[in-house]
Design a protein around this motif. Structure first.
Motif, PDB file in Angstrom:
ATOM      1  N   GLY A  17       0.698  -1.189   0.065  1.00 23.34           N
ATOM      2  CA  GLY A  17      -0.016  -0.024   0.056  1.00 23.34           C
ATOM      3  C   GLY A  17       0.695   1.215   0.062  1.00 23.34           C
ATOM      4  O   GLY A  17       0.606   1.977  -0.798  1.00 23.34           O
ATOM      5  N   LEU A  18       1.844   1.301   0.662  1.00 26.43           N
ATOM      6  CA  LEU A  18       2.875   2.394   1.052  1.00 26.43           C
ATOM      7  C   LEU A  18       3.384   2.481  -0.525  1.00 26.43           C
ATOM      8  O   LEU A  18       3.476   3.856  -0.882  1.00 26.43           O
ATOM      9  CB  LEU A  18       3.792   2.380   1.901  1.00 26.43           C
ATOM     10  N   SER A  19       4.020   1.715  -1.129  1.00 32.53           N
ATOM     11  CA  SER A  19       4.384   1.519  -2.237  1.00 32.53           C
ATOM     12  C   SER A  19       3.446   2.200  -3.466  1.00 32.53           C
ATOM     13  O   SER A  19       3.652   2.892  -4.436  1.00 32.53           O
ATOM     14  CB  SER A  19       4.972   0.146  -2.748  1.00 32.53           C
ATOM     15  N   MET A  20       2.128   1.538  -3.340  1.00 34.51           N
ATOM     16  CA  MET A  20       1.562   2.241  -4.405  1.00 34.51           C
ATOM     17  C   MET A  20       1.014   3.761  -4.261  1.00 34.51           C
ATOM     18  O   MET A  20       0.748   4.346  -5.096  1.00 34.51           O
ATOM     19  CB  MET A  20      -0.115   1.278  -4.178  1.00 34.51           C
ATOM     20  N   ILE A  21       0.913   4.016  -2.813  1.00 42.33           N
ATOM     21  CA  ILE A  21       0.521   5.544  -2.806  1.00 42.33           C
ATOM     22  C   ILE A  21       1.872   6.286  -3.124  1.00 42.33           C
ATOM     23  O   ILE A  21       1.816   7.551  -3.734  1.00 42.33           O
ATOM     24  CB  ILE A  21       0.641   5.854  -1.165  1.00 42.33           C
ATOM     25  N   ALA A  22       3.065   5.819  -2.794  1.00 43.32           N
ATOM     26  CA  ALA A  22       4.357   6.752  -3.465  1.00 43.32           C
ATOM     27  C   ALA A  22       4.533   6.619  -4.701  1.00 43.32           C
ATOM     28  O   ALA A  22       4.720   7.885  -5.186  1.00 43.32           O
ATOM     29  CB  ALA A  22       5.542   6.205  -2.871  1.00 43.32           C
ATOM     30  N   GLY A  23       3.740   5.718  -5.597  1.00 45.94           N
ATOM     31  CA  GLY A  23       3.862   5.865  -6.905  1.00 45.94           C
ATOM     32  C   GLY A  23       2.516   6.411  -7.729  1.00 45.94           C
ATOM     33  O   GLY A  23       2.574   6.646  -8.782  1.00 45.94           O
ATOM     34  N   ASP A  25      -0.293   9.151  -8.949  1.00 45.06           N
ATOM     35  CA  ASP A  25       0.059  10.340  -9.374  1.00 45.06           C
ATOM     36  C   ASP A  25      -1.523  11.090  -9.671  1.00 45.06           C
ATOM     37  O   ASP A  25      -1.360  12.224 -10.389  1.00 45.06           O
ATOM     38  CB  ASP A  25       0.566  10.418 -10.767  1.00 45.06           C
ATOM     39  N   SER A  26      -2.290  10.441  -9.205  1.00 40.92           N
ATOM     40  CA  SER A  26      -3.500  10.849  -9.215  1.00 40.92           C
ATOM     41  C   SER A  26      -4.537  10.595  -8.005  1.00 40.92           C
ATOM     42  O   SER A  26      -4.382   9.587  -7.508  1.00 40.92           O
ATOM     43  CB  SER A  26      -4.396  10.597 -10.545  1.00 40.92           C
ATOM     44  N   SER A  27      -5.860  11.123  -7.932  1.00 40.45           N
ATOM     45  CA  SER A  27      -6.729  10.974  -6.781  1.00 40.45           C
ATOM     46  C   SER A  27      -7.098   9.262  -7.395  1.00 40.45           C
ATOM     47  O   SER A  27      -7.578   8.670  -6.459  1.00 40.45           O
ATOM     48  CB  SER A  27      -7.869  11.941  -6.642  1.00 40.45           C
ATOM     49  N   GLU A  28      -7.471   9.180  -8.405  1.00 41.37           N
ATOM     50  CA  GLU A  28      -7.500   7.840  -8.754  1.00 41.37           C
ATOM     51  C   GLU A  28      -6.565   6.708  -8.425  1.00 41.37           C
ATOM     52  O   GLU A  28      -7.048   5.776  -8.165  1.00 41.37           O
ATOM     53  CB  GLU A  28      -8.092   7.718 -10.455  1.00 41.37           C
ATOM     54  N   ALA A  29      -5.544   6.821  -8.526  1.00 41.10           N
ATOM     55  CA  ALA A  29      -4.313   6.064  -8.209  1.00 41.10           C
ATOM     56  C   ALA A  29      -4.555   5.772  -6.731  1.00 41.10           C
ATOM     57  O   ALA A  29      -4.182   4.751  -6.305  1.00 41.10           O
ATOM     58  CB  ALA A  29      -3.209   6.545  -8.813  1.00 41.10           C
ATOM     59  N   LEU A  30      -4.933   6.991  -6.052  1.00 43.68           N
ATOM     60  CA  LEU A  30      -4.839   6.554  -4.438  1.00 43.68           C
ATOM     61  C   LEU A  30      -5.963   5.713  -4.232  1.00 43.68           C
ATOM     62  O   LEU A  30      -5.992   4.964  -3.449  1.00 43.68           O
ATOM     63  CB  LEU A  30      -4.934   8.398  -3.917  1.00 43.68           C
ATOM     64  N   GLU A  31      -7.166   6.034  -4.944  1.00 40.56           N
ATOM     65  CA  GLU A  31      -8.163   5.107  -4.602  1.00 40.56           C
ATOM     66  C   GLU A  31      -7.900   3.760  -5.211  1.00 40.56           C
ATOM     67  O   GLU A  31      -8.294   2.819  -4.407  1.00 40.56           O
ATOM     68  CB  GLU A  31      -9.545   5.590  -5.479  1.00 40.56           C
ATOM     69  N   ALA A  32      -7.437   3.364  -6.167  1.00 40.53           N
ATOM     70  CA  ALA A  32      -6.854   2.331  -6.534  1.00 40.53           C
ATOM     71  C   ALA A  32      -6.037   1.719  -5.398  1.00 40.53           C
ATOM     72  O   ALA A  32      -6.245   0.343  -5.132  1.00 40.53           O
ATOM     73  CB  ALA A  32      -6.314   2.083  -7.889  1.00 40.53           C
ATOM     74  N   ALA A  33      -5.132   2.374  -4.945  1.00 39.27           N
ATOM     75  CA  ALA A  33      -4.295   1.781  -3.780  1.00 39.27           C
ATOM     76  C   ALA A  33      -5.225   1.485  -2.608  1.00 39.27           C
ATOM     77  O   ALA A  33      -5.035   0.310  -1.893  1.00 39.27           O
ATOM     78  CB  ALA A  33      -3.261   2.874  -3.213  1.00 39.27           C
ATOM     79  N   LYS A  34      -6.215   2.356  -2.104  1.00 34.62           N
ATOM     80  CA  LYS A  34      -6.995   1.852  -1.081  1.00 34.62           C
ATOM     81  C   LYS A  34      -7.768   0.505  -1.312  1.00 34.62           C
ATOM     82  O   LYS A  34      -8.015  -0.217  -0.555  1.00 34.62           O
ATOM     83  CB  LYS A  34      -7.958   2.921  -0.866  1.00 34.62           C
TER      84      LYS A  34
END
Length: 92
Positions: A17-23, A25-34
């Motif tokens: 999760g932390l790796s996905m958040i670090a990578g 580049d958009s709010s959609e990518a943050l939601e995908a990490a969640k």
């Protein structure tokens, strides 16, 4: 699933999760990490479903670790703040 495997999964999911958040580049990518880490079909959810099969001490210890993972928030000045101002908590 045994308690050691559950703990390993929680540790791996936290790092993923932390790796996905670090990578992200958009709010959609943050939601995908969640969703990827905490979603209904995630390894995290499998651990939560298995908590009832553990003894009291393991259930308490692993339940606390699962809650910490779920409630963990990146520092707003780090990944989340870098990605998009105003996105808020990606894990909420």
């Amino acid at each position: 699933m045994d308690p050691q495997e559950a703990r390993r999964i929680l540790d791996e999911e936290r790092e993923r999760g932390l790796s996905m958040i670090a990578g992200a580049d958009s709010s959609e990518a943050l939601e995908a990490a969640k969703v990827g880490v905490l979603g209904r079909k995630s390894a995290f959810s499998q651990v939560q479903r298995s908590l009832g099969s553990f003894g009291p001490e393991d259930r308490k210890r692993l339940g606390m670790a699962a809650n910490e993972l779920r409630d963990e928030r990146p520092n707003e000045q780090d990944e989340a703040g870098r990605v998009t101002a105003g996105v808020g908590d990606p894990f909420r």
